[in-house]
Enzyme design. Structure first.
Site, PDB file in Angstrom:
ATOM      1  N   GLY A 157       0.816  -1.214   0.000  1.00 47.42           N
ATOM      2  CA  GLY A 157       0.000   0.000   0.000  1.00 47.42           C
ATOM      3  C   GLY A 157       0.846   1.259   0.000  1.00 47.42           C
ATOM      4  O   GLY A 157       2.028   1.228  -0.331  1.00 47.42           O
TER       5      GLY A 157
ATOM      6  N   LEU B  72       0.395   3.565  -2.130  1.00 52.07           N
ATOM      7  CA  LEU B  72       0.757   3.372  -3.540  1.00 52.07           C
ATOM      8  C   LEU B  72       1.234   4.661  -4.196  1.00 52.07           C
ATOM      9  O   LEU B  72       0.739   5.748  -3.913  1.00 52.07           O
ATOM     10  CB  LEU B  72      -0.458   2.828  -4.314  1.00 52.07           C
TER      11      LEU B  72
ATOM     12  N   HIS C 216       4.363   1.641  -7.978  1.00 55.74           N
ATOM     13  CA  HIS C 216       3.331   0.593  -7.956  1.00 55.74           C
ATOM     14  C   HIS C 216       2.443   0.689  -9.199  1.00 55.74           C
ATOM     15  O   HIS C 216       2.064  -0.323  -9.787  1.00 55.74           O
ATOM     16  CB  HIS C 216       2.443   0.743  -6.719  1.00 55.74           C
TER      17      HIS C 216
ATOM     18  N   GLN D 184       7.988  -9.165   8.001  1.00 60.81           N
ATOM     19  CA  GLN D 184       9.213  -8.663   7.369  1.00 60.81           C
ATOM     20  C   GLN D 184       9.764  -7.427   8.076  1.00 60.81           C
ATOM     21  O   GLN D 184      10.713  -6.815   7.609  1.00 60.81           O
ATOM     22  CB  GLN D 184       9.011  -8.416   5.871  1.00 60.81           C
TER      23      GLN D 184
ATOM     24  N   LYS E  79      13.325  -1.951  -8.205  1.00 63.96           N
ATOM     25  CA  LYS E  79      13.706  -1.128  -7.051  1.00 63.96           C
ATOM     26  C   LYS E  79      14.172  -2.045  -5.921  1.00 63.96           C
ATOM     27  O   LYS E  79      15.073  -1.719  -5.165  1.00 63.96           O
ATOM     28  CB  LYS E  79      12.489  -0.302  -6.640  1.00 63.96           C
ATOM     29  N   ASP E  80      13.508  -3.205  -5.804  1.00 70.53           N
ATOM     30  CA  ASP E  80      13.881  -4.197  -4.794  1.00 70.53           C
ATOM     31  C   ASP E  80      14.495  -5.396  -5.527  1.00 70.53           C
ATOM     32  O   ASP E  80      13.897  -6.474  -5.601  1.00 70.53           O
ATOM     33  CB  ASP E  80      12.646  -4.601  -3.994  1.00 70.53           C
TER      34      ASP E  80
ATOM     35  N   VAL F  90      11.049   3.182 -11.018  1.00 70.95           N
ATOM     36  CA  VAL F  90      10.434   4.472 -11.360  1.00 70.95           C
ATOM     37  C   VAL F  90      11.012   5.530 -10.412  1.00 70.95           C
ATOM     38  O   VAL F  90      11.058   5.323  -9.199  1.00 70.95           O
ATOM     39  CB  VAL F  90       8.896   4.418 -11.235  1.00 70.95           C
TER      40      VAL F  90
ATOM     41  N   SER G 102       7.430   4.277  -0.764  1.00 68.30           N
ATOM     42  CA  SER G 102       6.420   4.703   0.214  1.00 68.30           C
ATOM     43  C   SER G 102       7.104   5.400   1.382  1.00 68.30           C
ATOM     44  O   SER G 102       6.524   6.266   2.031  1.00 68.30           O
ATOM     45  CB  SER G 102       5.636   3.490   0.723  1.00 68.30           C
TER      46      SER G 102
END
Ligand code: AMP
Length: 289
Positions: free
Chosen positions: A31, A33, A37, A61, A149-150, A176, A186
């Site tokens: 979320g 977002l 995303h 996590q 990104k990850d 992005v 986020s």
């Protein structure tokens, strides 16, 4: 657009779609977002007949001292954006549904998770792999979309899908960025104006590394040292060059690599990376993968 909260209802919905011959795309998120995303959601909507977005801030996590409680939660805006971009379902289970009392099963992806964020956050990838496996079992998608990104997360999920025979195609989408280069996240919401400026060091460091590869430098230690110099104004967690599949440090760059950085700015931990394929001989420009 439907909001579904339970795995059995989610599976029933997916079964109906499959019976009707529809391909299901899936975008897992926590979320809050943003455009990163949204790029995953657009690709899923374009490539599949129906799209499911999950919104679940996954407690397993986060370590106890991390930001689970203050992680941004923007449910109304997230639901509206998912609908506007053409998702058919937001899957939003509760923590109690995902991890009922006496929960005791976890997925560990060995080796791929050992370095980078796995070294700094030892609990992290076990939580990620476990929650993604559970989400896959509920949504049962044909394709699932993740952001570079990850990059280490992508590698961990790819390995889990291969090793555990999930019949799901994993699609990786480019990072992005804000116009000034900051990777969207986020957690950028946590940054003050001054921290926001200092956070640009991460993308600047990556660009410096890319420049060095461009000019033919292949020695990891030298590249890492130069990238670190760009990060003087933030608290560096790691700068690393790893191979793009196993996520193991390389001494010399001679294939697809990920140049990855993590740093704390104020009290916010940020990560960024570039996946690069240098030319065969020194001096050739690296391709951005
Ligand atoms: P998160 O909500 O942070 O767990 O991220 C959900 C998905 O969005 C993950 O696959 C992320 O890699 C992806 N994502 C997050 N930020 C970006 C970004 N700036 N560019 C591309 N993908 C992103």
């Amino acid at each position: 657009m439907d909001v579904i909260e339970y795995p059995d209802e989610m599976r029933a919905w997916s079964r109906e779609q499959r019976a009707a011959g529809r391909l299901i795309g899936f975008v897992p998120t926590m979320g809050a977002l943003h455009e990163g995303h949204a790029s995953l959601m657009r690709e899923s909507v374009a490539q599949n007949d129906v799209t499911v977005v999950s919104i679940f801030v996954n407690p397993t996590q986060f370590a106890p001292h991390e930001d689970f409680d203050r992680y941004p939660r923007t449910w109304d805006a997230d639901r509206d954006l998912s609908e506007a971009l053409g998702a058919q379902v937001v899957y939003a289970p509760s923590a109690q549904t995902m991890y009922p009392e006496k929960y005791s099963t976890y997925v560990t992806v060995e080796r791929v998770q050992d370095h980078l964020c796995g070294a700094s956050r030892p609990h992290f990838f076990r939580g990620v792999a476990t929650v993604v496996a559970k989400l896959f079992n509920a949504v049962q998608p044909d394709r699932a979309y993740f952001g570079q990104k990850d990059a280490q997360q992508c590698a961990v999920i790819r390995r889990m899908v291969r090793d555990l025979d999930f019949p799901i195609e994993i699609i990786e989408m480019p990072v992005v960025r804000e116009p000034d280069g900051l990777a969207m996240s986020s957690r950028n919401k946590y940054l003050s104006e001054d921290e926001r400026q200092r956070a640009l060091a991460l993308s600047r460091g990556l660009i410096r590394g890319q420049e060095l590869l461009n000019t033919g430098e292949r020695d990891s230690a030298r590249i890492i040292q130069e990238v670190r110099m760009q990060l003087a104004d933030v608290e560096t967690d790691y700068v690393a060059l790893v191979d793009a599949e196993e996520m193991q440090p390389v001494a010399t760059v001679d294939g697809a690599v990920v140049l990855a950085v993590a740093a704390t700015v104020g009290s916010t931990r940020l990560i960024d990376n570039m996946k690069l394929m240098p030319g065969r001989s020194g001096g050739q420009a690296p391709r951005l993968l």
